[in-house]
Design an enzyme around this catalytic site. Structure first.
Site, PDB file in Angstrom:
ATOM      1  N   ASP A  25     -23.030  -2.592  -4.840  1.00  0.00           N
ATOM      2  CA  ASP A  25     -22.211  -2.265  -5.241  1.00  0.00           C
ATOM      3  C   ASP A  25     -21.903  -2.560  -7.527  1.00  0.00           C
ATOM      4  OD1 ASP A  25     -19.665  -1.162  -5.505  1.00  0.00           O
ATOM      5  OD2 ASP A  25     -18.289  -3.522  -5.593  1.00  0.00           O
ATOM      6  N   ASN A  73     -16.113   5.892   1.358  1.00  0.00           N
ATOM      7  CA  ASN A  73     -15.944   6.612   0.630  1.00  0.00           C
ATOM      8  C   ASN A  73     -16.700   7.682   0.570  1.00  0.00           C
ATOM      9  OD1 ASN A  73     -19.382   4.292   0.164  1.00  0.00           O
ATOM     10  ND2 ASN A  73     -16.978   4.041  -1.226  1.00  0.00           N
TER      11      ASN A  73
HETATM   12  C1  IPE Z   1     -19.096  -0.625  -0.801  1.00  0.00           C
HETATM   13  O1  IPE Z   1     -18.574  -0.469  -1.762  1.00  0.00           O
HETATM   14  C2  IPE Z   1     -19.105   0.107  -0.557  1.00  0.00           C
HETATM   15  C3  IPE Z   1     -20.709   0.605  -0.251  1.00  0.00           C
HETATM   16  C4  IPE Z   1     -21.813   0.009  -1.449  1.00  0.00           C
HETATM   17  C5  IPE Z   1     -21.579   1.315   0.293  1.00  0.00           C
HETATM   18  P1  IPE Z   1     -16.929   0.320  -3.021  1.00  0.00           P
HETATM   19  O2  IPE Z   1     -17.114   0.143  -4.047  1.00  0.00           O
HETATM   20  O3  IPE Z   1     -16.901   1.294  -1.672  1.00  0.00           O
HETATM   21  O4  IPE Z   1     -15.916  -0.681  -1.792  1.00  0.00           O
HETATM   22  P2  IPE Z   1     -14.553  -1.147  -2.427  1.00  0.00           P
HETATM   23  O5  IPE Z   1     -13.655   0.358  -2.795  1.00  0.00           O
HETATM   24  O6  IPE Z   1     -14.441  -1.285  -3.974  1.00  0.00           O
HETATM   25  O7  IPE Z   1     -13.886  -2.158  -1.932  1.00  0.00           O
HETATM   26  C1  IPE Z   2     -21.627   1.806  -5.292  1.00  0.00           C
HETATM   27  O1  IPE Z   2     -21.421   1.564  -6.273  1.00  0.00           O
HETATM   28  C2  IPE Z   2     -22.139   2.832  -4.153  1.00  0.00           C
HETATM   29  C3  IPE Z   2     -21.726   2.972  -3.478  1.00  0.00           C
HETATM   30  C4  IPE Z   2     -19.785   2.777  -3.379  1.00  0.00           C
HETATM   31  C5  IPE Z   2     -21.380   4.327  -2.473  1.00  0.00           C
HETATM   32  P1  IPE Z   2     -19.998   2.413  -7.195  1.00  0.00           P
HETATM   33  O2  IPE Z   2     -20.005   3.668  -7.066  1.00  0.00           O
HETATM   34  O3  IPE Z   2     -19.004   1.721  -5.772  1.00  0.00           O
HETATM   35  O4  IPE Z   2     -20.257   1.579  -8.302  1.00  0.00           O
HETATM   36  P2  IPE Z   2     -18.303   0.824  -9.265  1.00  0.00           P
HETATM   37  O5  IPE Z   2     -17.977  -0.072  -7.991  1.00  0.00           O
HETATM   38  O6  IPE Z   2     -17.686   2.658  -9.095  1.00  0.00           O
HETATM   39  O7  IPE Z   2     -18.535   0.209 -10.354  1.00  0.00           O
HETATM   40 MG    MG Z   3     -17.691   0.193  -6.232  1.00  0.00          MG
END
Ligand code: IPE
Ligand code: IPE
Ligand code: MG
Length: 249
Positions: A25, A73
């Site tokens: 993340d 997502n």
């Molecule tokens: C979790 O991260 C999913 C992945 C890393 C693929 P998210 O960014 O989607 O999670 P939330 O929305 O902060 O809980």
């Molecule tokens: C994790 O990084 C990747 C996926 C969830 C696909 P994020 O895209 O969630 O990054 P933040 O949480 O917005 O920083």
């Molecule tokens: Mg995230």
């Protein structure tokens, strides 16, 4: 629950996890901090995934599950979703040689039915091309949700046990039966789940399998993660006492 391998640990004589799951993340925040686009963060995150796969393999890990894209997502902008999915495809094509050299086996967890056909077929190809390799297994959790996995497991089970009169033939269900119908029942539950970018939640990752996983939260954004961070996390794991509900020895 994985076997504890005492010999490959970066810290001698401490338990070493067999299976690590990573919630990668913070790609978006990494980019935002640099006034870049969110997609630039995903691109950098891909490089980190590469780096961490290599590092984990060097350390002797047996199973690594990477949370790439969750069932939630899809709520993101279509352009971001498409970018992430196209990266996955690029990654699989580009890494196949490396997987061959290191005898890494690609696995998949999630619902493939909702993935674009070209990506699903690239994943199937990678899984198939590497299925006989005996090195570390890299599980790509893509369009993966823990609840969705359990629902699909139960539906698979009902599909196989039904003899027409579904009400009468509904079996009573045990934990072992549900485990047997999950996406990769042969892979041991994760010993250790790492989440980067400082969030204290599962976000639907390995809900069933992670019942007794040790959790580790790193404040660093995923693109900033290095082999050193992985080693530090594993060292921390080595100090944990896993009780599984029992009383300390
Ligand atoms: C979790 O991260 C999913 C992945 C890393 C693929 P998210 O960014 O989607 O999670 P939330 O929305 O902060 O809980
Ligand atoms: C994790 O990084 C990747 C996926 C969830 C696909 P994020 O895209 O969630 O990054 P933040 O949480 O917005 O920083
Ligand atoms: Mg995230």
């Amino acid at each position: 629950m994985g076997k504890e391998n005492m010999t490959d640990s970066p810290v001698p004589n401490t338990p070493f996890p067999a299976h690590i799951g990573i919630i990668m993340d913070g790609n978006g925040r990494w980019a935002q901090k640099r006034r870049l686009k969110r997609t630039d963060g995903h691109l950098e995150g891909l490089k980190t995934a590469r780096r961490i796969v290599e590092a984990a393999n060097r350390l002797g890990l047996r199973y690594l599950t990477l949370y790439v894209f969750s069932t939630e997502n899809w709520k993101r902008a279509e352009s971001e979703v498409n970018f992430i999915l196209s990266l996955v495809k690029r990654y699989l094509v580009a890494e196949l040689d490396h997987y061959r050299t290191d005898r890494l086996r690609v696995r998949y967890a999630g619902d493939m039915d909702r993935l674009p056909r070209d990506i699903a077929s690239e994943i199937n190809k990678a899984c198939d091309d590497t299925k006989d390799y005996d090195g570390m297994q890299v599980v790509l959790a893509l369009n993966y949700g823990g609840r969705d996995e359990i629902v699909r497991a139960v539906n698979r089970m009902l599909g196989q046990s039904g003899d027409g009169d579904s009400k009468k033939s509904l079996p009573s269900v045990s934990e072992d039966m549900i485990s047997a119908y999950l996406d990769n029942p042969d892979i041991p539950d994760p010993d250790f789940i790492i989440r980067t970018a400082g969030e204290f939640r599962t976000s639907n990752f390995l809900l069933w399998e992670g019942a007794y996983s040790e959790y580790y939260i790193s404040d660093l954004f995923w693109p900033d993660w290095t082999e050193e961070d992985l080693k530090n996390a594993i060292t921390d794991y080595g100090k944990r006492e896993r009780r599984f509900g029992a009383v300390s020895k």
